[in-house]
Scaffold this active site. Structure first.
Site, PDB file in Angstrom:
ATOM      1  N   HIS A  71      23.429 -15.409  -0.821  1.00  0.00           N
ATOM      2  CA  HIS A  71      22.880 -15.877  -2.101  1.00  0.00           C
ATOM      3  C   HIS A  71      23.693 -15.319  -3.272  1.00  0.00           C
ATOM      4  CE1 HIS A  71      19.302 -17.847  -0.641  1.00  0.00           C
ATOM      5  NE2 HIS A  71      18.712 -16.757  -0.203  1.00  0.00           N
ATOM      6  N   GLU A 105      21.050 -12.165   2.012  1.00  0.00           N
ATOM      7  CA  GLU A 105      21.016 -11.880   0.579  1.00  0.00           C
ATOM      8  C   GLU A 105      22.421 -11.847  -0.022  1.00  0.00           C
ATOM      9  OE1 GLU A 105      18.283 -12.094  -1.014  1.00  0.00           O
ATOM     10  OE2 GLU A 105      17.193 -12.227   0.885  1.00  0.00           O
ATOM     11  N   PRO A 126       0.825  -1.201   0.000  1.00  0.00           N
ATOM     12  CA  PRO A 126       0.000   0.000   0.000  1.00  0.00           C
ATOM     13  C   PRO A 126       0.863   1.257   0.000  1.00  0.00           C
ATOM     14  CG  PRO A 126      -0.665  -1.498   1.763  1.00  0.00           C
ATOM     15  CD  PRO A 126       0.570  -2.066   1.150  1.00  0.00           C
ATOM     16  N   GLY A 127       0.416   2.275  -0.691  1.00  0.00           N
ATOM     17  CA  GLY A 127       1.106   3.556  -0.655  1.00  0.00           C
ATOM     18  C   GLY A 127       2.336   3.657  -1.536  1.00  0.00           C
ATOM     19  N   THR A 128       2.567   2.648  -2.371  1.00  0.00           N
ATOM     20  CA  THR A 128       3.750   2.695  -3.225  1.00  0.00           C
ATOM     21  C   THR A 128       3.510   3.505  -4.495  1.00  0.00           C
ATOM     22  OG1 THR A 128       3.081   0.507  -3.964  1.00  0.00           O
ATOM     23  CG2 THR A 128       4.941   0.631  -2.459  1.00  0.00           C
ATOM     24  N   ASP A 172      13.781 -20.829   0.548  1.00  0.00           N
ATOM     25  CA  ASP A 172      15.017 -21.385  -0.013  1.00  0.00           C
ATOM     26  C   ASP A 172      15.068 -22.889   0.216  1.00  0.00           C
ATOM     27  OD1 ASP A 172      15.702 -18.764  -0.483  1.00  0.00           O
ATOM     28  OD2 ASP A 172      16.890 -18.585   1.355  1.00  0.00           O
ATOM     29  N   LYS A 221       0.570   3.107  -6.731  1.00  0.00           N
ATOM     30  CA  LYS A 221      -0.091   2.401  -7.826  1.00  0.00           C
ATOM     31  C   LYS A 221      -1.156   3.290  -8.472  1.00  0.00           C
ATOM     32  CE  LYS A 221      -1.007  -1.062  -5.006  1.00  0.00           C
ATOM     33  NZ  LYS A 221      -0.141  -0.652  -3.879  1.00  0.00           N
ATOM     34  N   THR A 222      -1.940   3.936  -7.619  1.00  0.00           N
ATOM     35  CA  THR A 222      -2.965   4.831  -8.140  1.00  0.00           C
ATOM     36  C   THR A 222      -2.322   5.979  -8.916  1.00  0.00           C
ATOM     37  OG1 THR A 222      -4.209   4.343  -6.137  1.00  0.00           O
ATOM     38  CG2 THR A 222      -5.010   6.150  -7.489  1.00  0.00           C
TER      39      THR A 222
HETATM   40  P1  ADP Z   1      -1.266   3.071  -3.745  1.00  0.00           P
HETATM   41  O1  ADP Z   1      -2.301   3.230  -4.813  1.00  0.00           O
HETATM   42  O2  ADP Z   1      -0.133   2.182  -4.160  1.00  0.00           O
HETATM   43  O3  ADP Z   1      -1.798   2.689  -2.406  1.00  0.00           O
HETATM   44  P2  ADP Z   1      -1.077   5.917  -4.019  1.00  0.00           P
HETATM   45  O4  ADP Z   1      -0.867   6.067  -5.463  1.00  0.00           O
HETATM   46  O5  ADP Z   1      -2.463   6.113  -3.510  1.00  0.00           O
HETATM   47  O6  ADP Z   1      -0.564   4.489  -3.529  1.00  0.00           O
HETATM   48  O7  ADP Z   1      -0.054   6.871  -3.254  1.00  0.00           O
HETATM   49  C1  ADP Z   1      -0.491   7.849  -2.350  1.00  0.00           C
HETATM   50  C2  ADP Z   1       0.352   9.107  -2.450  1.00  0.00           C
HETATM   51  O8  ADP Z   1       1.698   8.850  -2.049  1.00  0.00           O
HETATM   52  C3  ADP Z   1       0.477   9.652  -3.838  1.00  0.00           C
HETATM   53  O9  ADP Z   1      -0.614  10.439  -4.191  1.00  0.00           O
HETATM   54  C4  ADP Z   1       1.764  10.467  -3.745  1.00  0.00           C
HETATM   55  O10 ADP Z   1       1.535  11.704  -3.124  1.00  0.00           O
HETATM   56  C5  ADP Z   1       2.591   9.651  -2.801  1.00  0.00           C
HETATM   57  N1  ADP Z   1       3.513   8.753  -3.534  1.00  0.00           N
HETATM   58  C6  ADP Z   1       3.531   7.401  -3.502  1.00  0.00           C
HETATM   59  N2  ADP Z   1       4.531   6.903  -4.269  1.00  0.00           N
HETATM   60  C7  ADP Z   1       5.141   7.967  -4.814  1.00  0.00           C
HETATM   61  C8  ADP Z   1       6.260   8.116  -5.730  1.00  0.00           C
HETATM   62  N3  ADP Z   1       6.928   7.069  -6.209  1.00  0.00           N
HETATM   63  N4  ADP Z   1       6.609   9.373  -6.082  1.00  0.00           N
HETATM   64  C9  ADP Z   1       5.948  10.445  -5.606  1.00  0.00           C
HETATM   65  N5  ADP Z   1       4.906  10.373  -4.765  1.00  0.00           N
HETATM   66  C10 ADP Z   1       4.499   9.155  -4.351  1.00  0.00           C
HETATM   67 ZN    ZN Z   2      16.912 -16.590   0.863  1.00  0.00          ZN
END
Ligand code: ADP
Ligand code: ZN
Length: 593
Positions: free
Chosen positions: A423, A420, A197-199, A497, A201-202
């Site tokens: 490996h 790691e 979450p929060g990476t 592993d 994707k949206t």
């Molecule tokens: P997910 O959909 O993976 O849960 P979001 O896209 O909703 O994550 O991310 C939430 C907010 O976090 C984004 O609107 C942005 O402000 C910030 N954010 C996350 N990843 C990045 C990134 N790689 N670069 C810049 N901002 C990011």
């Molecule tokens: Zn391993």
């Protein structure tokens, strides 16, 4: 900026609401005085249809529908208002009456009730305002963000370079479908973004729309999870109808798991009709795309492995792109990006912050800077200072759940780094032709610790020495842990592993005739012919051979302990190493002798 409703003031909306509510209640009371209709649930209704007990159904556009049993009694049930309800009833020889011209008293009442309730609902929704028109679809299902309002492109995303590369192609597909059509290439229909979450994707999905200059429709899988069979499916059809009205566009389905989770056949066994129908509707809409229509569906999930295979088959969501947690370099870029519009003090060392925020997602980093900004504002400080960031950092860490990775201990990081490094180093030493694409101590959704990708060159046959090398590589993580931290401190991190190593070894012995003691006999054939004792023998052979290989790996690592340490320390500093970084370290030691 939040909009507050002024309390205590009576305006015309209140009066309208009151009239509507009174209407609804009155009609409801009057309706209840008509006791001759049995009230049944929609599932009971379906059951009765199946059992052939239904004679006639009156269909209208209200949320209730009436009907007659074959025994003359009448009932009311919820009207799912699906497009194909009429047809499915007709197919079962049930008379369907669309009551437009023969409205009876209680039907009028029911209409008043429904209309009034509708009025109240619409009124309530309107009151909440239209603050949801942008971003994730909330109340306003299926409204697209038009290209001029998307405001997000690749430059809004820091890091995630690999994902951006994969996605770039998608953008090109959407922009120039004709180009690909000319070559007979089919536009990808479904793409899955997976990652914690929060990476972002949206954000990435939105950037695809932004870069392609097309509308963006965002929905959530849970918008389609409904109680009544058929409702979710008809919403899916609405969604695609809407999408087609825009021509090219990006449809983003967040939390696809809500629709497409693996069927476990367990507790709620036999599956869930509603969900299956919804999922099927989604798949059939997707396969109904004209080639090169320019609509792309992007779905997001935290875990790819929980999704139903039906979703992942070719022609459906057949592209899977991992969106990873940022490593130290990417964290710095994200911090820089999000501090652009903030008055950051010159003294603030973002590099240090990046170092400190191991396992933070992009969203968390953004949140960190935001919290710091709030603290600075509260102090009425000229700028955001290190103390604000520190304070925000500890608040976020303290508020994090225990299992949250941000709270992971330094010791765990060290174990992961050595594991790691083990490996990676053993790969270099025993199978130098294998490519090590990346070593990292940032966890991916695939594994608890980091992982090093080991890609053996493609070939038709595998040699005995290659298979042994791959067992050794698998064992090297555990061996490094034991060598550095001691036998009593080995961890559960080696579980995958060991599974892999055992599988390979078992195949060598049982099927490939690659073990001196067991020779060329195929153990499965023996077993099937009644030689049950071979089971014990295989087990003994596996144990002995695995122990031998493990000893060899430990010896190898002991001999190269200084390289191992160098790789692990470099991992602790940089978190991610590319193949060339690894080679540099290994070569440096080779030269030094
Ligand atoms: P997910 O959909 O993976 O849960 P979001 O896209 O909703 O994550 O991310 C939430 C907010 O976090 C984004 O609107 C942005 O402000 C910030 N954010 C996350 N990843 C990045 C990134 N790689 N670069 C810049 N901002 C990011
Ligand atoms: Zn391993």
């Amino acid at each position: 900026m939040k909009k507050f409703n002024k309390p205590g003031k009576i305006n015309k909306f209140h009066i309208i609401a009151a009239v509507l509510i009174i209407g609804a209640v009155l009609a409801g009371i009057l309706l209840n005085q008509q006791p001759e209709h049995e009230k049944i649930t929609y599932n009971e209704f379906l059951q009765a249809v199946e059992e052939g007990k239904i004679e006639k159904v009156y269909l209208n556009h209200s949320d209730q529908m009436q009907g007659e049993y074959t025994n003359g009694k009448t009932f009311v049930t919820d009207n799912p208002r699906t497009e194909n309800l009429k047809e499915s009833l007709l197919v079962q020889d049930i008379i369907v009456d669309e009551m437009n011209d023969q409205i009876q008293g209680n039907q009028i009442l029911s209409m008043i009730a429904t209309l009034s309730l509708f009025g109240v609902l619409i009124f309530a929704v309107n009151r909440k305002g239209f603050k949801q028109t942008q971003g994730k679809a909330g109340k306003s299902l299926f409204n697209a963000v038009l290209p001029e309002n998307v405001n997000v492109n690749f430059s809004s995303i820091a890091g995630n370079e690999e994902a951006k590369d994969s996605v770039q192609e998608l953008v090109d597909f959407i922009k120039n479908p004709e180009k690909y059509a000319r070559y007979g290439a089919r536009l990808p229909r479904g793409v899955i973004f997976y990652g914690s979450p929060g990476t972002g994707k949206t954000l990435m999905a939105k950037a695809v729309a932004g870069e392609s200059d097309v509308p963006f429709i965002a929905v959530s899988g849970s918008d389609f999870v409904q109680v009544y069979v058929g409702v979710g499916a008809s919403r899916i059809r609405d969604l695609f109808k809407r999408a087609r009205s825009y021509g090219k566009c990006v449809i983003f389905i967040d939390e696809i798991d809500a629709l497409g989770k693996k069927r476990d056949g367990g507790v709620d066994g036999g599956g869930n009709d509603e969900r299956d129908q919804t999922l099927n509707a989604l798949l059939s809409e997707m396969s109904g795309f004209q080639d090169n229509e320019g609509i792309v569906v992007i779905a997001a999930t935290n875990r790819l492995d929980t999704l139903d295979e039906a979703l992942l088959r070719p022609g459906r969501f057949d592209r899977h792109i991992e969106i990873q947690l940022p490593d130290i370099k990417s964290r710095l870029r994200i911090l820089e990006l999000h501090s652009k519009n903030k008055p950051l003090d010159k003294e603030v060392d973002l590099e240090k912050v990046a170092k400190q925020t191991v396992y933070f997602s992009g969203a968390k980093l953004e949140n960190l800077l935001n919290e710091a900004a709030i603290l600075a504002a509260r102090r009425s400080s000229e700028s955001i200072q290190t103390q604000d960031i520190d304070k925000a950092f500890y608040t976020i860490i303290a508020g994090a759940e225990k299992k949250d990775r941000s709270a992971i201990s330094e010791q765990d990081r060290r174990v992961t780094a050595y594991h790691e490094a083990g490996h990676a180093l053993v790969t270099r030493l025993t199978a130098p032709e294998n490519k090590v694409t990346r070593i990292t101590i940032i966890p991916s959704t695939k594994g608890a610790g980091g992982f090093s990708m080991n890609i053996p060159p493609d070939r038709m046959y595998y040699k005995k020495k290659d298979m042994e090398a791959s067992i050794k590589i698998a064992l090297a993580g555990r061996a490094a842990e034991e060598l550095i931290f001691g036998e009593e401190n080995i961890t559960t991190g080696a579980s995958n592993d060991l599974e892999k190593a055992t599988g390979t070894l078992l195949n060598m012995i049982r099927r490939f005739g690659m073990n001196a003691k067991s020779g060329l006999l195929n153990y499965d054939v023996l077993y099937n012919n009644g030689f049950r004792e071979v089971q014990e023998e295989v087990l003994d052979e596996c144990r002995t051979r695995m122990d031998e290989l493990y000893e060899e790996v430990k010896e190898l690592l002991l001999k190269n302990k200084r390289v191992l340490e160098a790789v692990a320390e470099s991992l602790l500093t940089h978190e991610t190493l590319e193949e060339k970084d690894l080679d540099l370290i290994v070569q440096a030691f080779a030269k030094a002798g």
